[in-house]
Design a protein around this motif. Structure first.
Motif, PDB file in Angstrom:
ATOM      1  N   ARG A   1       0.826  -1.198   0.000  1.00  0.00           N
ATOM      2  CA  ARG A   1       0.000   0.000   0.000  1.00  0.00           C
ATOM      3  C   ARG A   1       0.866   1.256   0.000  1.00  0.00           C
ATOM      4  O   ARG A   1       0.536   2.252  -0.650  1.00  0.00           O
ATOM      5  N   VAL A   2       1.965   1.216   0.725  1.00  0.00           N
ATOM      6  CA  VAL A   2       2.881   2.355   0.724  1.00  0.00           C
ATOM      7  C   VAL A   2       3.520   2.518  -0.650  1.00  0.00           C
ATOM      8  O   VAL A   2       3.686   3.644  -1.142  1.00  0.00           O
ATOM      9  N   GLU A   3       3.875   1.421  -1.297  1.00  0.00           N
ATOM     10  CA  GLU A   3       4.425   1.492  -2.645  1.00  0.00           C
ATOM     11  C   GLU A   3       3.424   2.115  -3.612  1.00  0.00           C
ATOM     12  O   GLU A   3       3.794   2.896  -4.495  1.00  0.00           O
ATOM     13  N   THR A   4       2.140   1.780  -3.435  1.00  0.00           N
ATOM     14  CA  THR A   4       1.095   2.364  -4.278  1.00  0.00           C
ATOM     15  C   THR A   4       1.010   3.870  -4.064  1.00  0.00           C
ATOM     16  O   THR A   4       0.893   4.646  -5.021  1.00  0.00           O
ATOM     17  N   VAL A   5       1.078   4.302  -2.812  1.00  0.00           N
ATOM     18  CA  VAL A   5       1.056   5.736  -2.510  1.00  0.00           C
ATOM     19  C   VAL A   5       2.276   6.428  -3.111  1.00  0.00           C
ATOM     20  O   VAL A   5       2.168   7.521  -3.681  1.00  0.00           O
ATOM     21  N   ALA A   6       3.442   5.785  -3.026  1.00  0.00           N
ATOM     22  CA  ALA A   6       4.670   6.375  -3.579  1.00  0.00           C
ATOM     23  C   ALA A   6       4.543   6.558  -5.089  1.00  0.00           C
ATOM     24  O   ALA A   6       4.971   7.586  -5.639  1.00  0.00           O
ATOM     25  N   ARG A   7       3.957   5.570  -5.765  1.00  0.00           N
ATOM     26  CA  ARG A   7       3.766   5.694  -7.222  1.00  0.00           C
ATOM     27  C   ARG A   7       2.786   6.808  -7.543  1.00  0.00           C
ATOM     28  O   ARG A   7       2.996   7.581  -8.496  1.00  0.00           O
ATOM     29  N   GLU A   8       1.724   6.910  -6.762  1.00  0.00           N
ATOM     30  CA  GLU A   8       0.742   7.968  -7.008  1.00  0.00           C
ATOM     31  C   GLU A   8       1.360   9.339  -6.747  1.00  0.00           C
ATOM     32  O   GLU A   8       1.105  10.298  -7.477  1.00  0.00           O
TER      33      GLU A   8
ATOM     34  N   ALA B   1       4.472  10.143  -7.133  1.00  0.00           N
ATOM     35  CA  ALA B   1       5.378  10.443  -8.246  1.00  0.00           C
ATOM     36  C   ALA B   1       4.618  10.999  -9.441  1.00  0.00           C
ATOM     37  O   ALA B   1       5.136  11.832 -10.191  1.00  0.00           O
ATOM     38  N   ALA B   2       3.376  10.538  -9.612  1.00  0.00           N
ATOM     39  CA  ALA B   2       2.587  10.968 -10.768  1.00  0.00           C
ATOM     40  C   ALA B   2       1.787  12.237 -10.497  1.00  0.00           C
ATOM     41  O   ALA B   2       1.457  12.976 -11.430  1.00  0.00           O
ATOM     42  N   THR B   3       1.476  12.518  -9.240  1.00  0.00           N
ATOM     43  CA  THR B   3       0.589  13.647  -8.916  1.00  0.00           C
ATOM     44  C   THR B   3       1.171  14.541  -7.828  1.00  0.00           C
ATOM     45  O   THR B   3       0.449  15.075  -6.998  1.00  0.00           O
ATOM     46  N   PHE B   4       2.478  14.716  -7.827  1.00  0.00           N
ATOM     47  CA  PHE B   4       3.155  15.508  -6.798  1.00  0.00           C
ATOM     48  C   PHE B   4       2.660  16.946  -6.741  1.00  0.00           C
ATOM     49  O   PHE B   4       2.806  17.636  -5.732  1.00  0.00           O
ATOM     50  N   TYR B   5       2.068  17.442  -7.833  1.00  0.00           N
ATOM     51  CA  TYR B   5       1.594  18.825  -7.911  1.00  0.00           C
ATOM     52  C   TYR B   5       0.272  19.021  -7.178  1.00  0.00           C
ATOM     53  O   TYR B   5      -0.179  20.149  -6.978  1.00  0.00           O
ATOM     54  N   GLU B   6      -0.366  17.943  -6.759  1.00  0.00           N
ATOM     55  CA  GLU B   6      -1.618  18.040  -6.016  1.00  0.00           C
ATOM     56  C   GLU B   6      -1.331  18.438  -4.557  1.00  0.00           C
ATOM     57  O   GLU B   6      -0.184  18.380  -4.102  1.00  0.00           O
TER      58      GLU B   6
ATOM     59  N   ALA C   1      10.633  14.841   2.067  1.00  0.00           N
ATOM     60  CA  ALA C   1      11.804  14.983   1.196  1.00  0.00           C
ATOM     61  C   ALA C   1      11.486  14.498  -0.219  1.00  0.00           C
ATOM     62  O   ALA C   1      11.910  15.112  -1.201  1.00  0.00           O
ATOM     63  N   GLU C   2      10.748  13.411  -0.323  1.00  0.00           N
ATOM     64  CA  GLU C   2      10.380  12.883  -1.646  1.00  0.00           C
ATOM     65  C   GLU C   2       9.462  13.853  -2.381  1.00  0.00           C
ATOM     66  O   GLU C   2       9.643  14.124  -3.575  1.00  0.00           O
ATOM     67  N   LEU C   3       8.459  14.367  -1.665  1.00  0.00           N
ATOM     68  CA  LEU C   3       7.531  15.320  -2.275  1.00  0.00           C
ATOM     69  C   LEU C   3       8.274  16.571  -2.740  1.00  0.00           C
ATOM     70  O   LEU C   3       8.070  17.047  -3.867  1.00  0.00           O
ATOM     71  N   THR C   4       9.148  17.088  -1.897  1.00  0.00           N
ATOM     72  CA  THR C   4       9.902  18.294  -2.245  1.00  0.00           C
ATOM     73  C   THR C   4      10.808  18.059  -3.442  1.00  0.00           C
ATOM     74  O   THR C   4      10.895  18.894  -4.351  1.00  0.00           O
ATOM     75  N   GLU C   5      11.501  16.925  -3.473  1.00  0.00           N
ATOM     76  CA  GLU C   5      12.396  16.617  -4.590  1.00  0.00           C
ATOM     77  C   GLU C   5      11.622  16.511  -5.897  1.00  0.00           C
ATOM     78  O   GLU C   5      12.055  17.031  -6.936  1.00  0.00           O
ATOM     79  N   ARG C   6      10.492  15.851  -5.870  1.00  0.00           N
ATOM     80  CA  ARG C   6       9.663  15.722  -7.084  1.00  0.00           C
ATOM     81  C   ARG C   6       9.240  17.101  -7.594  1.00  0.00           C
ATOM     82  O   ARG C   6       9.302  17.384  -8.799  1.00  0.00           O
ATOM     83  N   ARG C   7       8.769  17.930  -6.695  1.00  0.00           N
ATOM     84  CA  ARG C   7       8.274  19.242  -7.099  1.00  0.00           C
ATOM     85  C   ARG C   7       9.389  20.153  -7.610  1.00  0.00           C
ATOM     86  O   ARG C   7       9.238  20.814  -8.646  1.00  0.00           O
ATOM     87  N   LEU C   8      10.506  20.189  -6.901  1.00  0.00           N
ATOM     88  CA  LEU C   8      11.589  21.079  -7.310  1.00  0.00           C
ATOM     89  C   LEU C   8      12.250  20.614  -8.606  1.00  0.00           C
ATOM     90  O   LEU C   8      12.645  21.442  -9.438  1.00  0.00           O
ATOM     91  N   THR C   9      12.375  19.318  -8.796  1.00  0.00           N
ATOM     92  CA  THR C   9      12.933  18.796 -10.047  1.00  0.00           C
ATOM     93  C   THR C   9      12.057  19.197 -11.225  1.00  0.00           C
ATOM     94  O   THR C   9      12.550  19.611 -12.285  1.00  0.00           O
TER      95      THR C   9
END
Length: 281
Positions: A173-180, A182-187, A219-227
């Motif tokens: 379930r955590v892996e599913t959230v991580a994939r989501e 990665a795809a919707t970090f702007y939400e 940290a993951e959310l921030t990295e996705r957004r800033l990249t």
């Protein structure tokens, strides 16, 4: 207000009471026997619940539930100062609703345990508890019906919780959230939203998320957004405001601080250091 002794509970004629118990650092409870059933939801802290006749206490951290039947001797000790939300209800209430008595029996086996119903149930229970407290404090028409319905819904939801949650299932379930993510970090993501989707506590989710991604959730959310923002700026088709907004940032000053910490310069200065870069205005 914190208490050093158990608060007295007296059930109203309709047989249900939602009660809060905030324990102070010197909280002490002698063994007691209540004439009513109760669900103990640990909102904060950690408790140990000793049941008469059972040598091993039930340890219950935040997010867990202990069900204690009427007439059962028990004692609560704080491992950490605790805040408890209690749902207390009479034997007559359980008997008055078809099927509720057998449901309660399933929740109170011979040896009680700390139930881990998950974040979804916890959010439901907290909602029922708040609504019932509002009704208890008022005089609105039909308030007893609303309070009893809240108790019924909480009991049914607890009985319907998943039978068990393996570590593999939680990780998936955590892996599913991580994939989501990665795809919707702007939400408008938050740790609370992620935990709710995985149906895990903050502690469980954060531990598994770090195992899955090698980063904390923030940290993951921030990295996705800033990249993503940096890619938009490099493409020279977006202003700083546009890149920030497209990446999920509504607060421009917050975006500037994070961008500078990540890339060493604020957005405009960072881009101007690139050859033939021209930032849109």
């Amino acid at each position: 207000m914190s208490v050093s002794r158990p608060i007295p509970v007296e059930l109203p004629p309709h047989g249900v009471a939602f009660v809060e118990s905030v324990h102070g650092p010197r909280f002490h409870m002698a063994e007691r026997i209540d004439p009513f059933h109760k669900i103990i939801y640990v909102l904060h802290g950690r408790i140990a619940c000793s049941i008469k006749g059972d040598a091993t206490p039930v340890h219950a951290p935040a997010g867990t539930v202990v069900c204690v039947a009427a007439g059962v001797g028990h004692k609560i000790t704080d491992s950490e100062p605790a805040t408890l939300l209690l749902l207390c209800f009479s034997r007559d209430f359980v008997r008055s609703v078809p099927g509720l008595d057998s449901l309660w029996e399933k929740l109170t086996p011979a040896r009680p345990a700390a139930l881990r119903p998950g974040r979804t149930w916890a959010q439901q229970f907290e909602t029922y508890w708040r609504a019932a407290v509002v009704e208890q404090a008022g005089v609105r028409l039909g308030r007893e019906i609303v309070i009893r319905a809240a108790a019924e819904n909480a009991l049914v939801a607890l009985a319907r919780r998943p039978a068990g949650l393996s570590s593999d299932a939680a990780r998936r379930r955590v892996e599913t959230v991580a994939r989501e993510l990665a795809a919707t970090f702007y939400e408008p993501w938050s740790l609370e939203r992620a935990c709710a989707q995985a149906d895990l506590s903050r502690r469980q989710f954060s531990k598994l998320f770090r195992e899955v991604t090698d980063r904390s959730f923030l940290a993951e959310l921030t990295e996705r957004r800033l990249t993503h923002a940096a890619q938009l700026l490099r493409a020279q088709r977006h202003s700083v405001v546009g890149a920030a907004f497209s990446s999920g940032y509504g607060d421009l000053s917050h975006f500037y601080r994070l961008f500078r910490a990540r890339f060493g310069h604020p957005p405009r200065a960072w881009l101007e250091k690139r050859p033939d870069a021209a930032l849109p205005r």
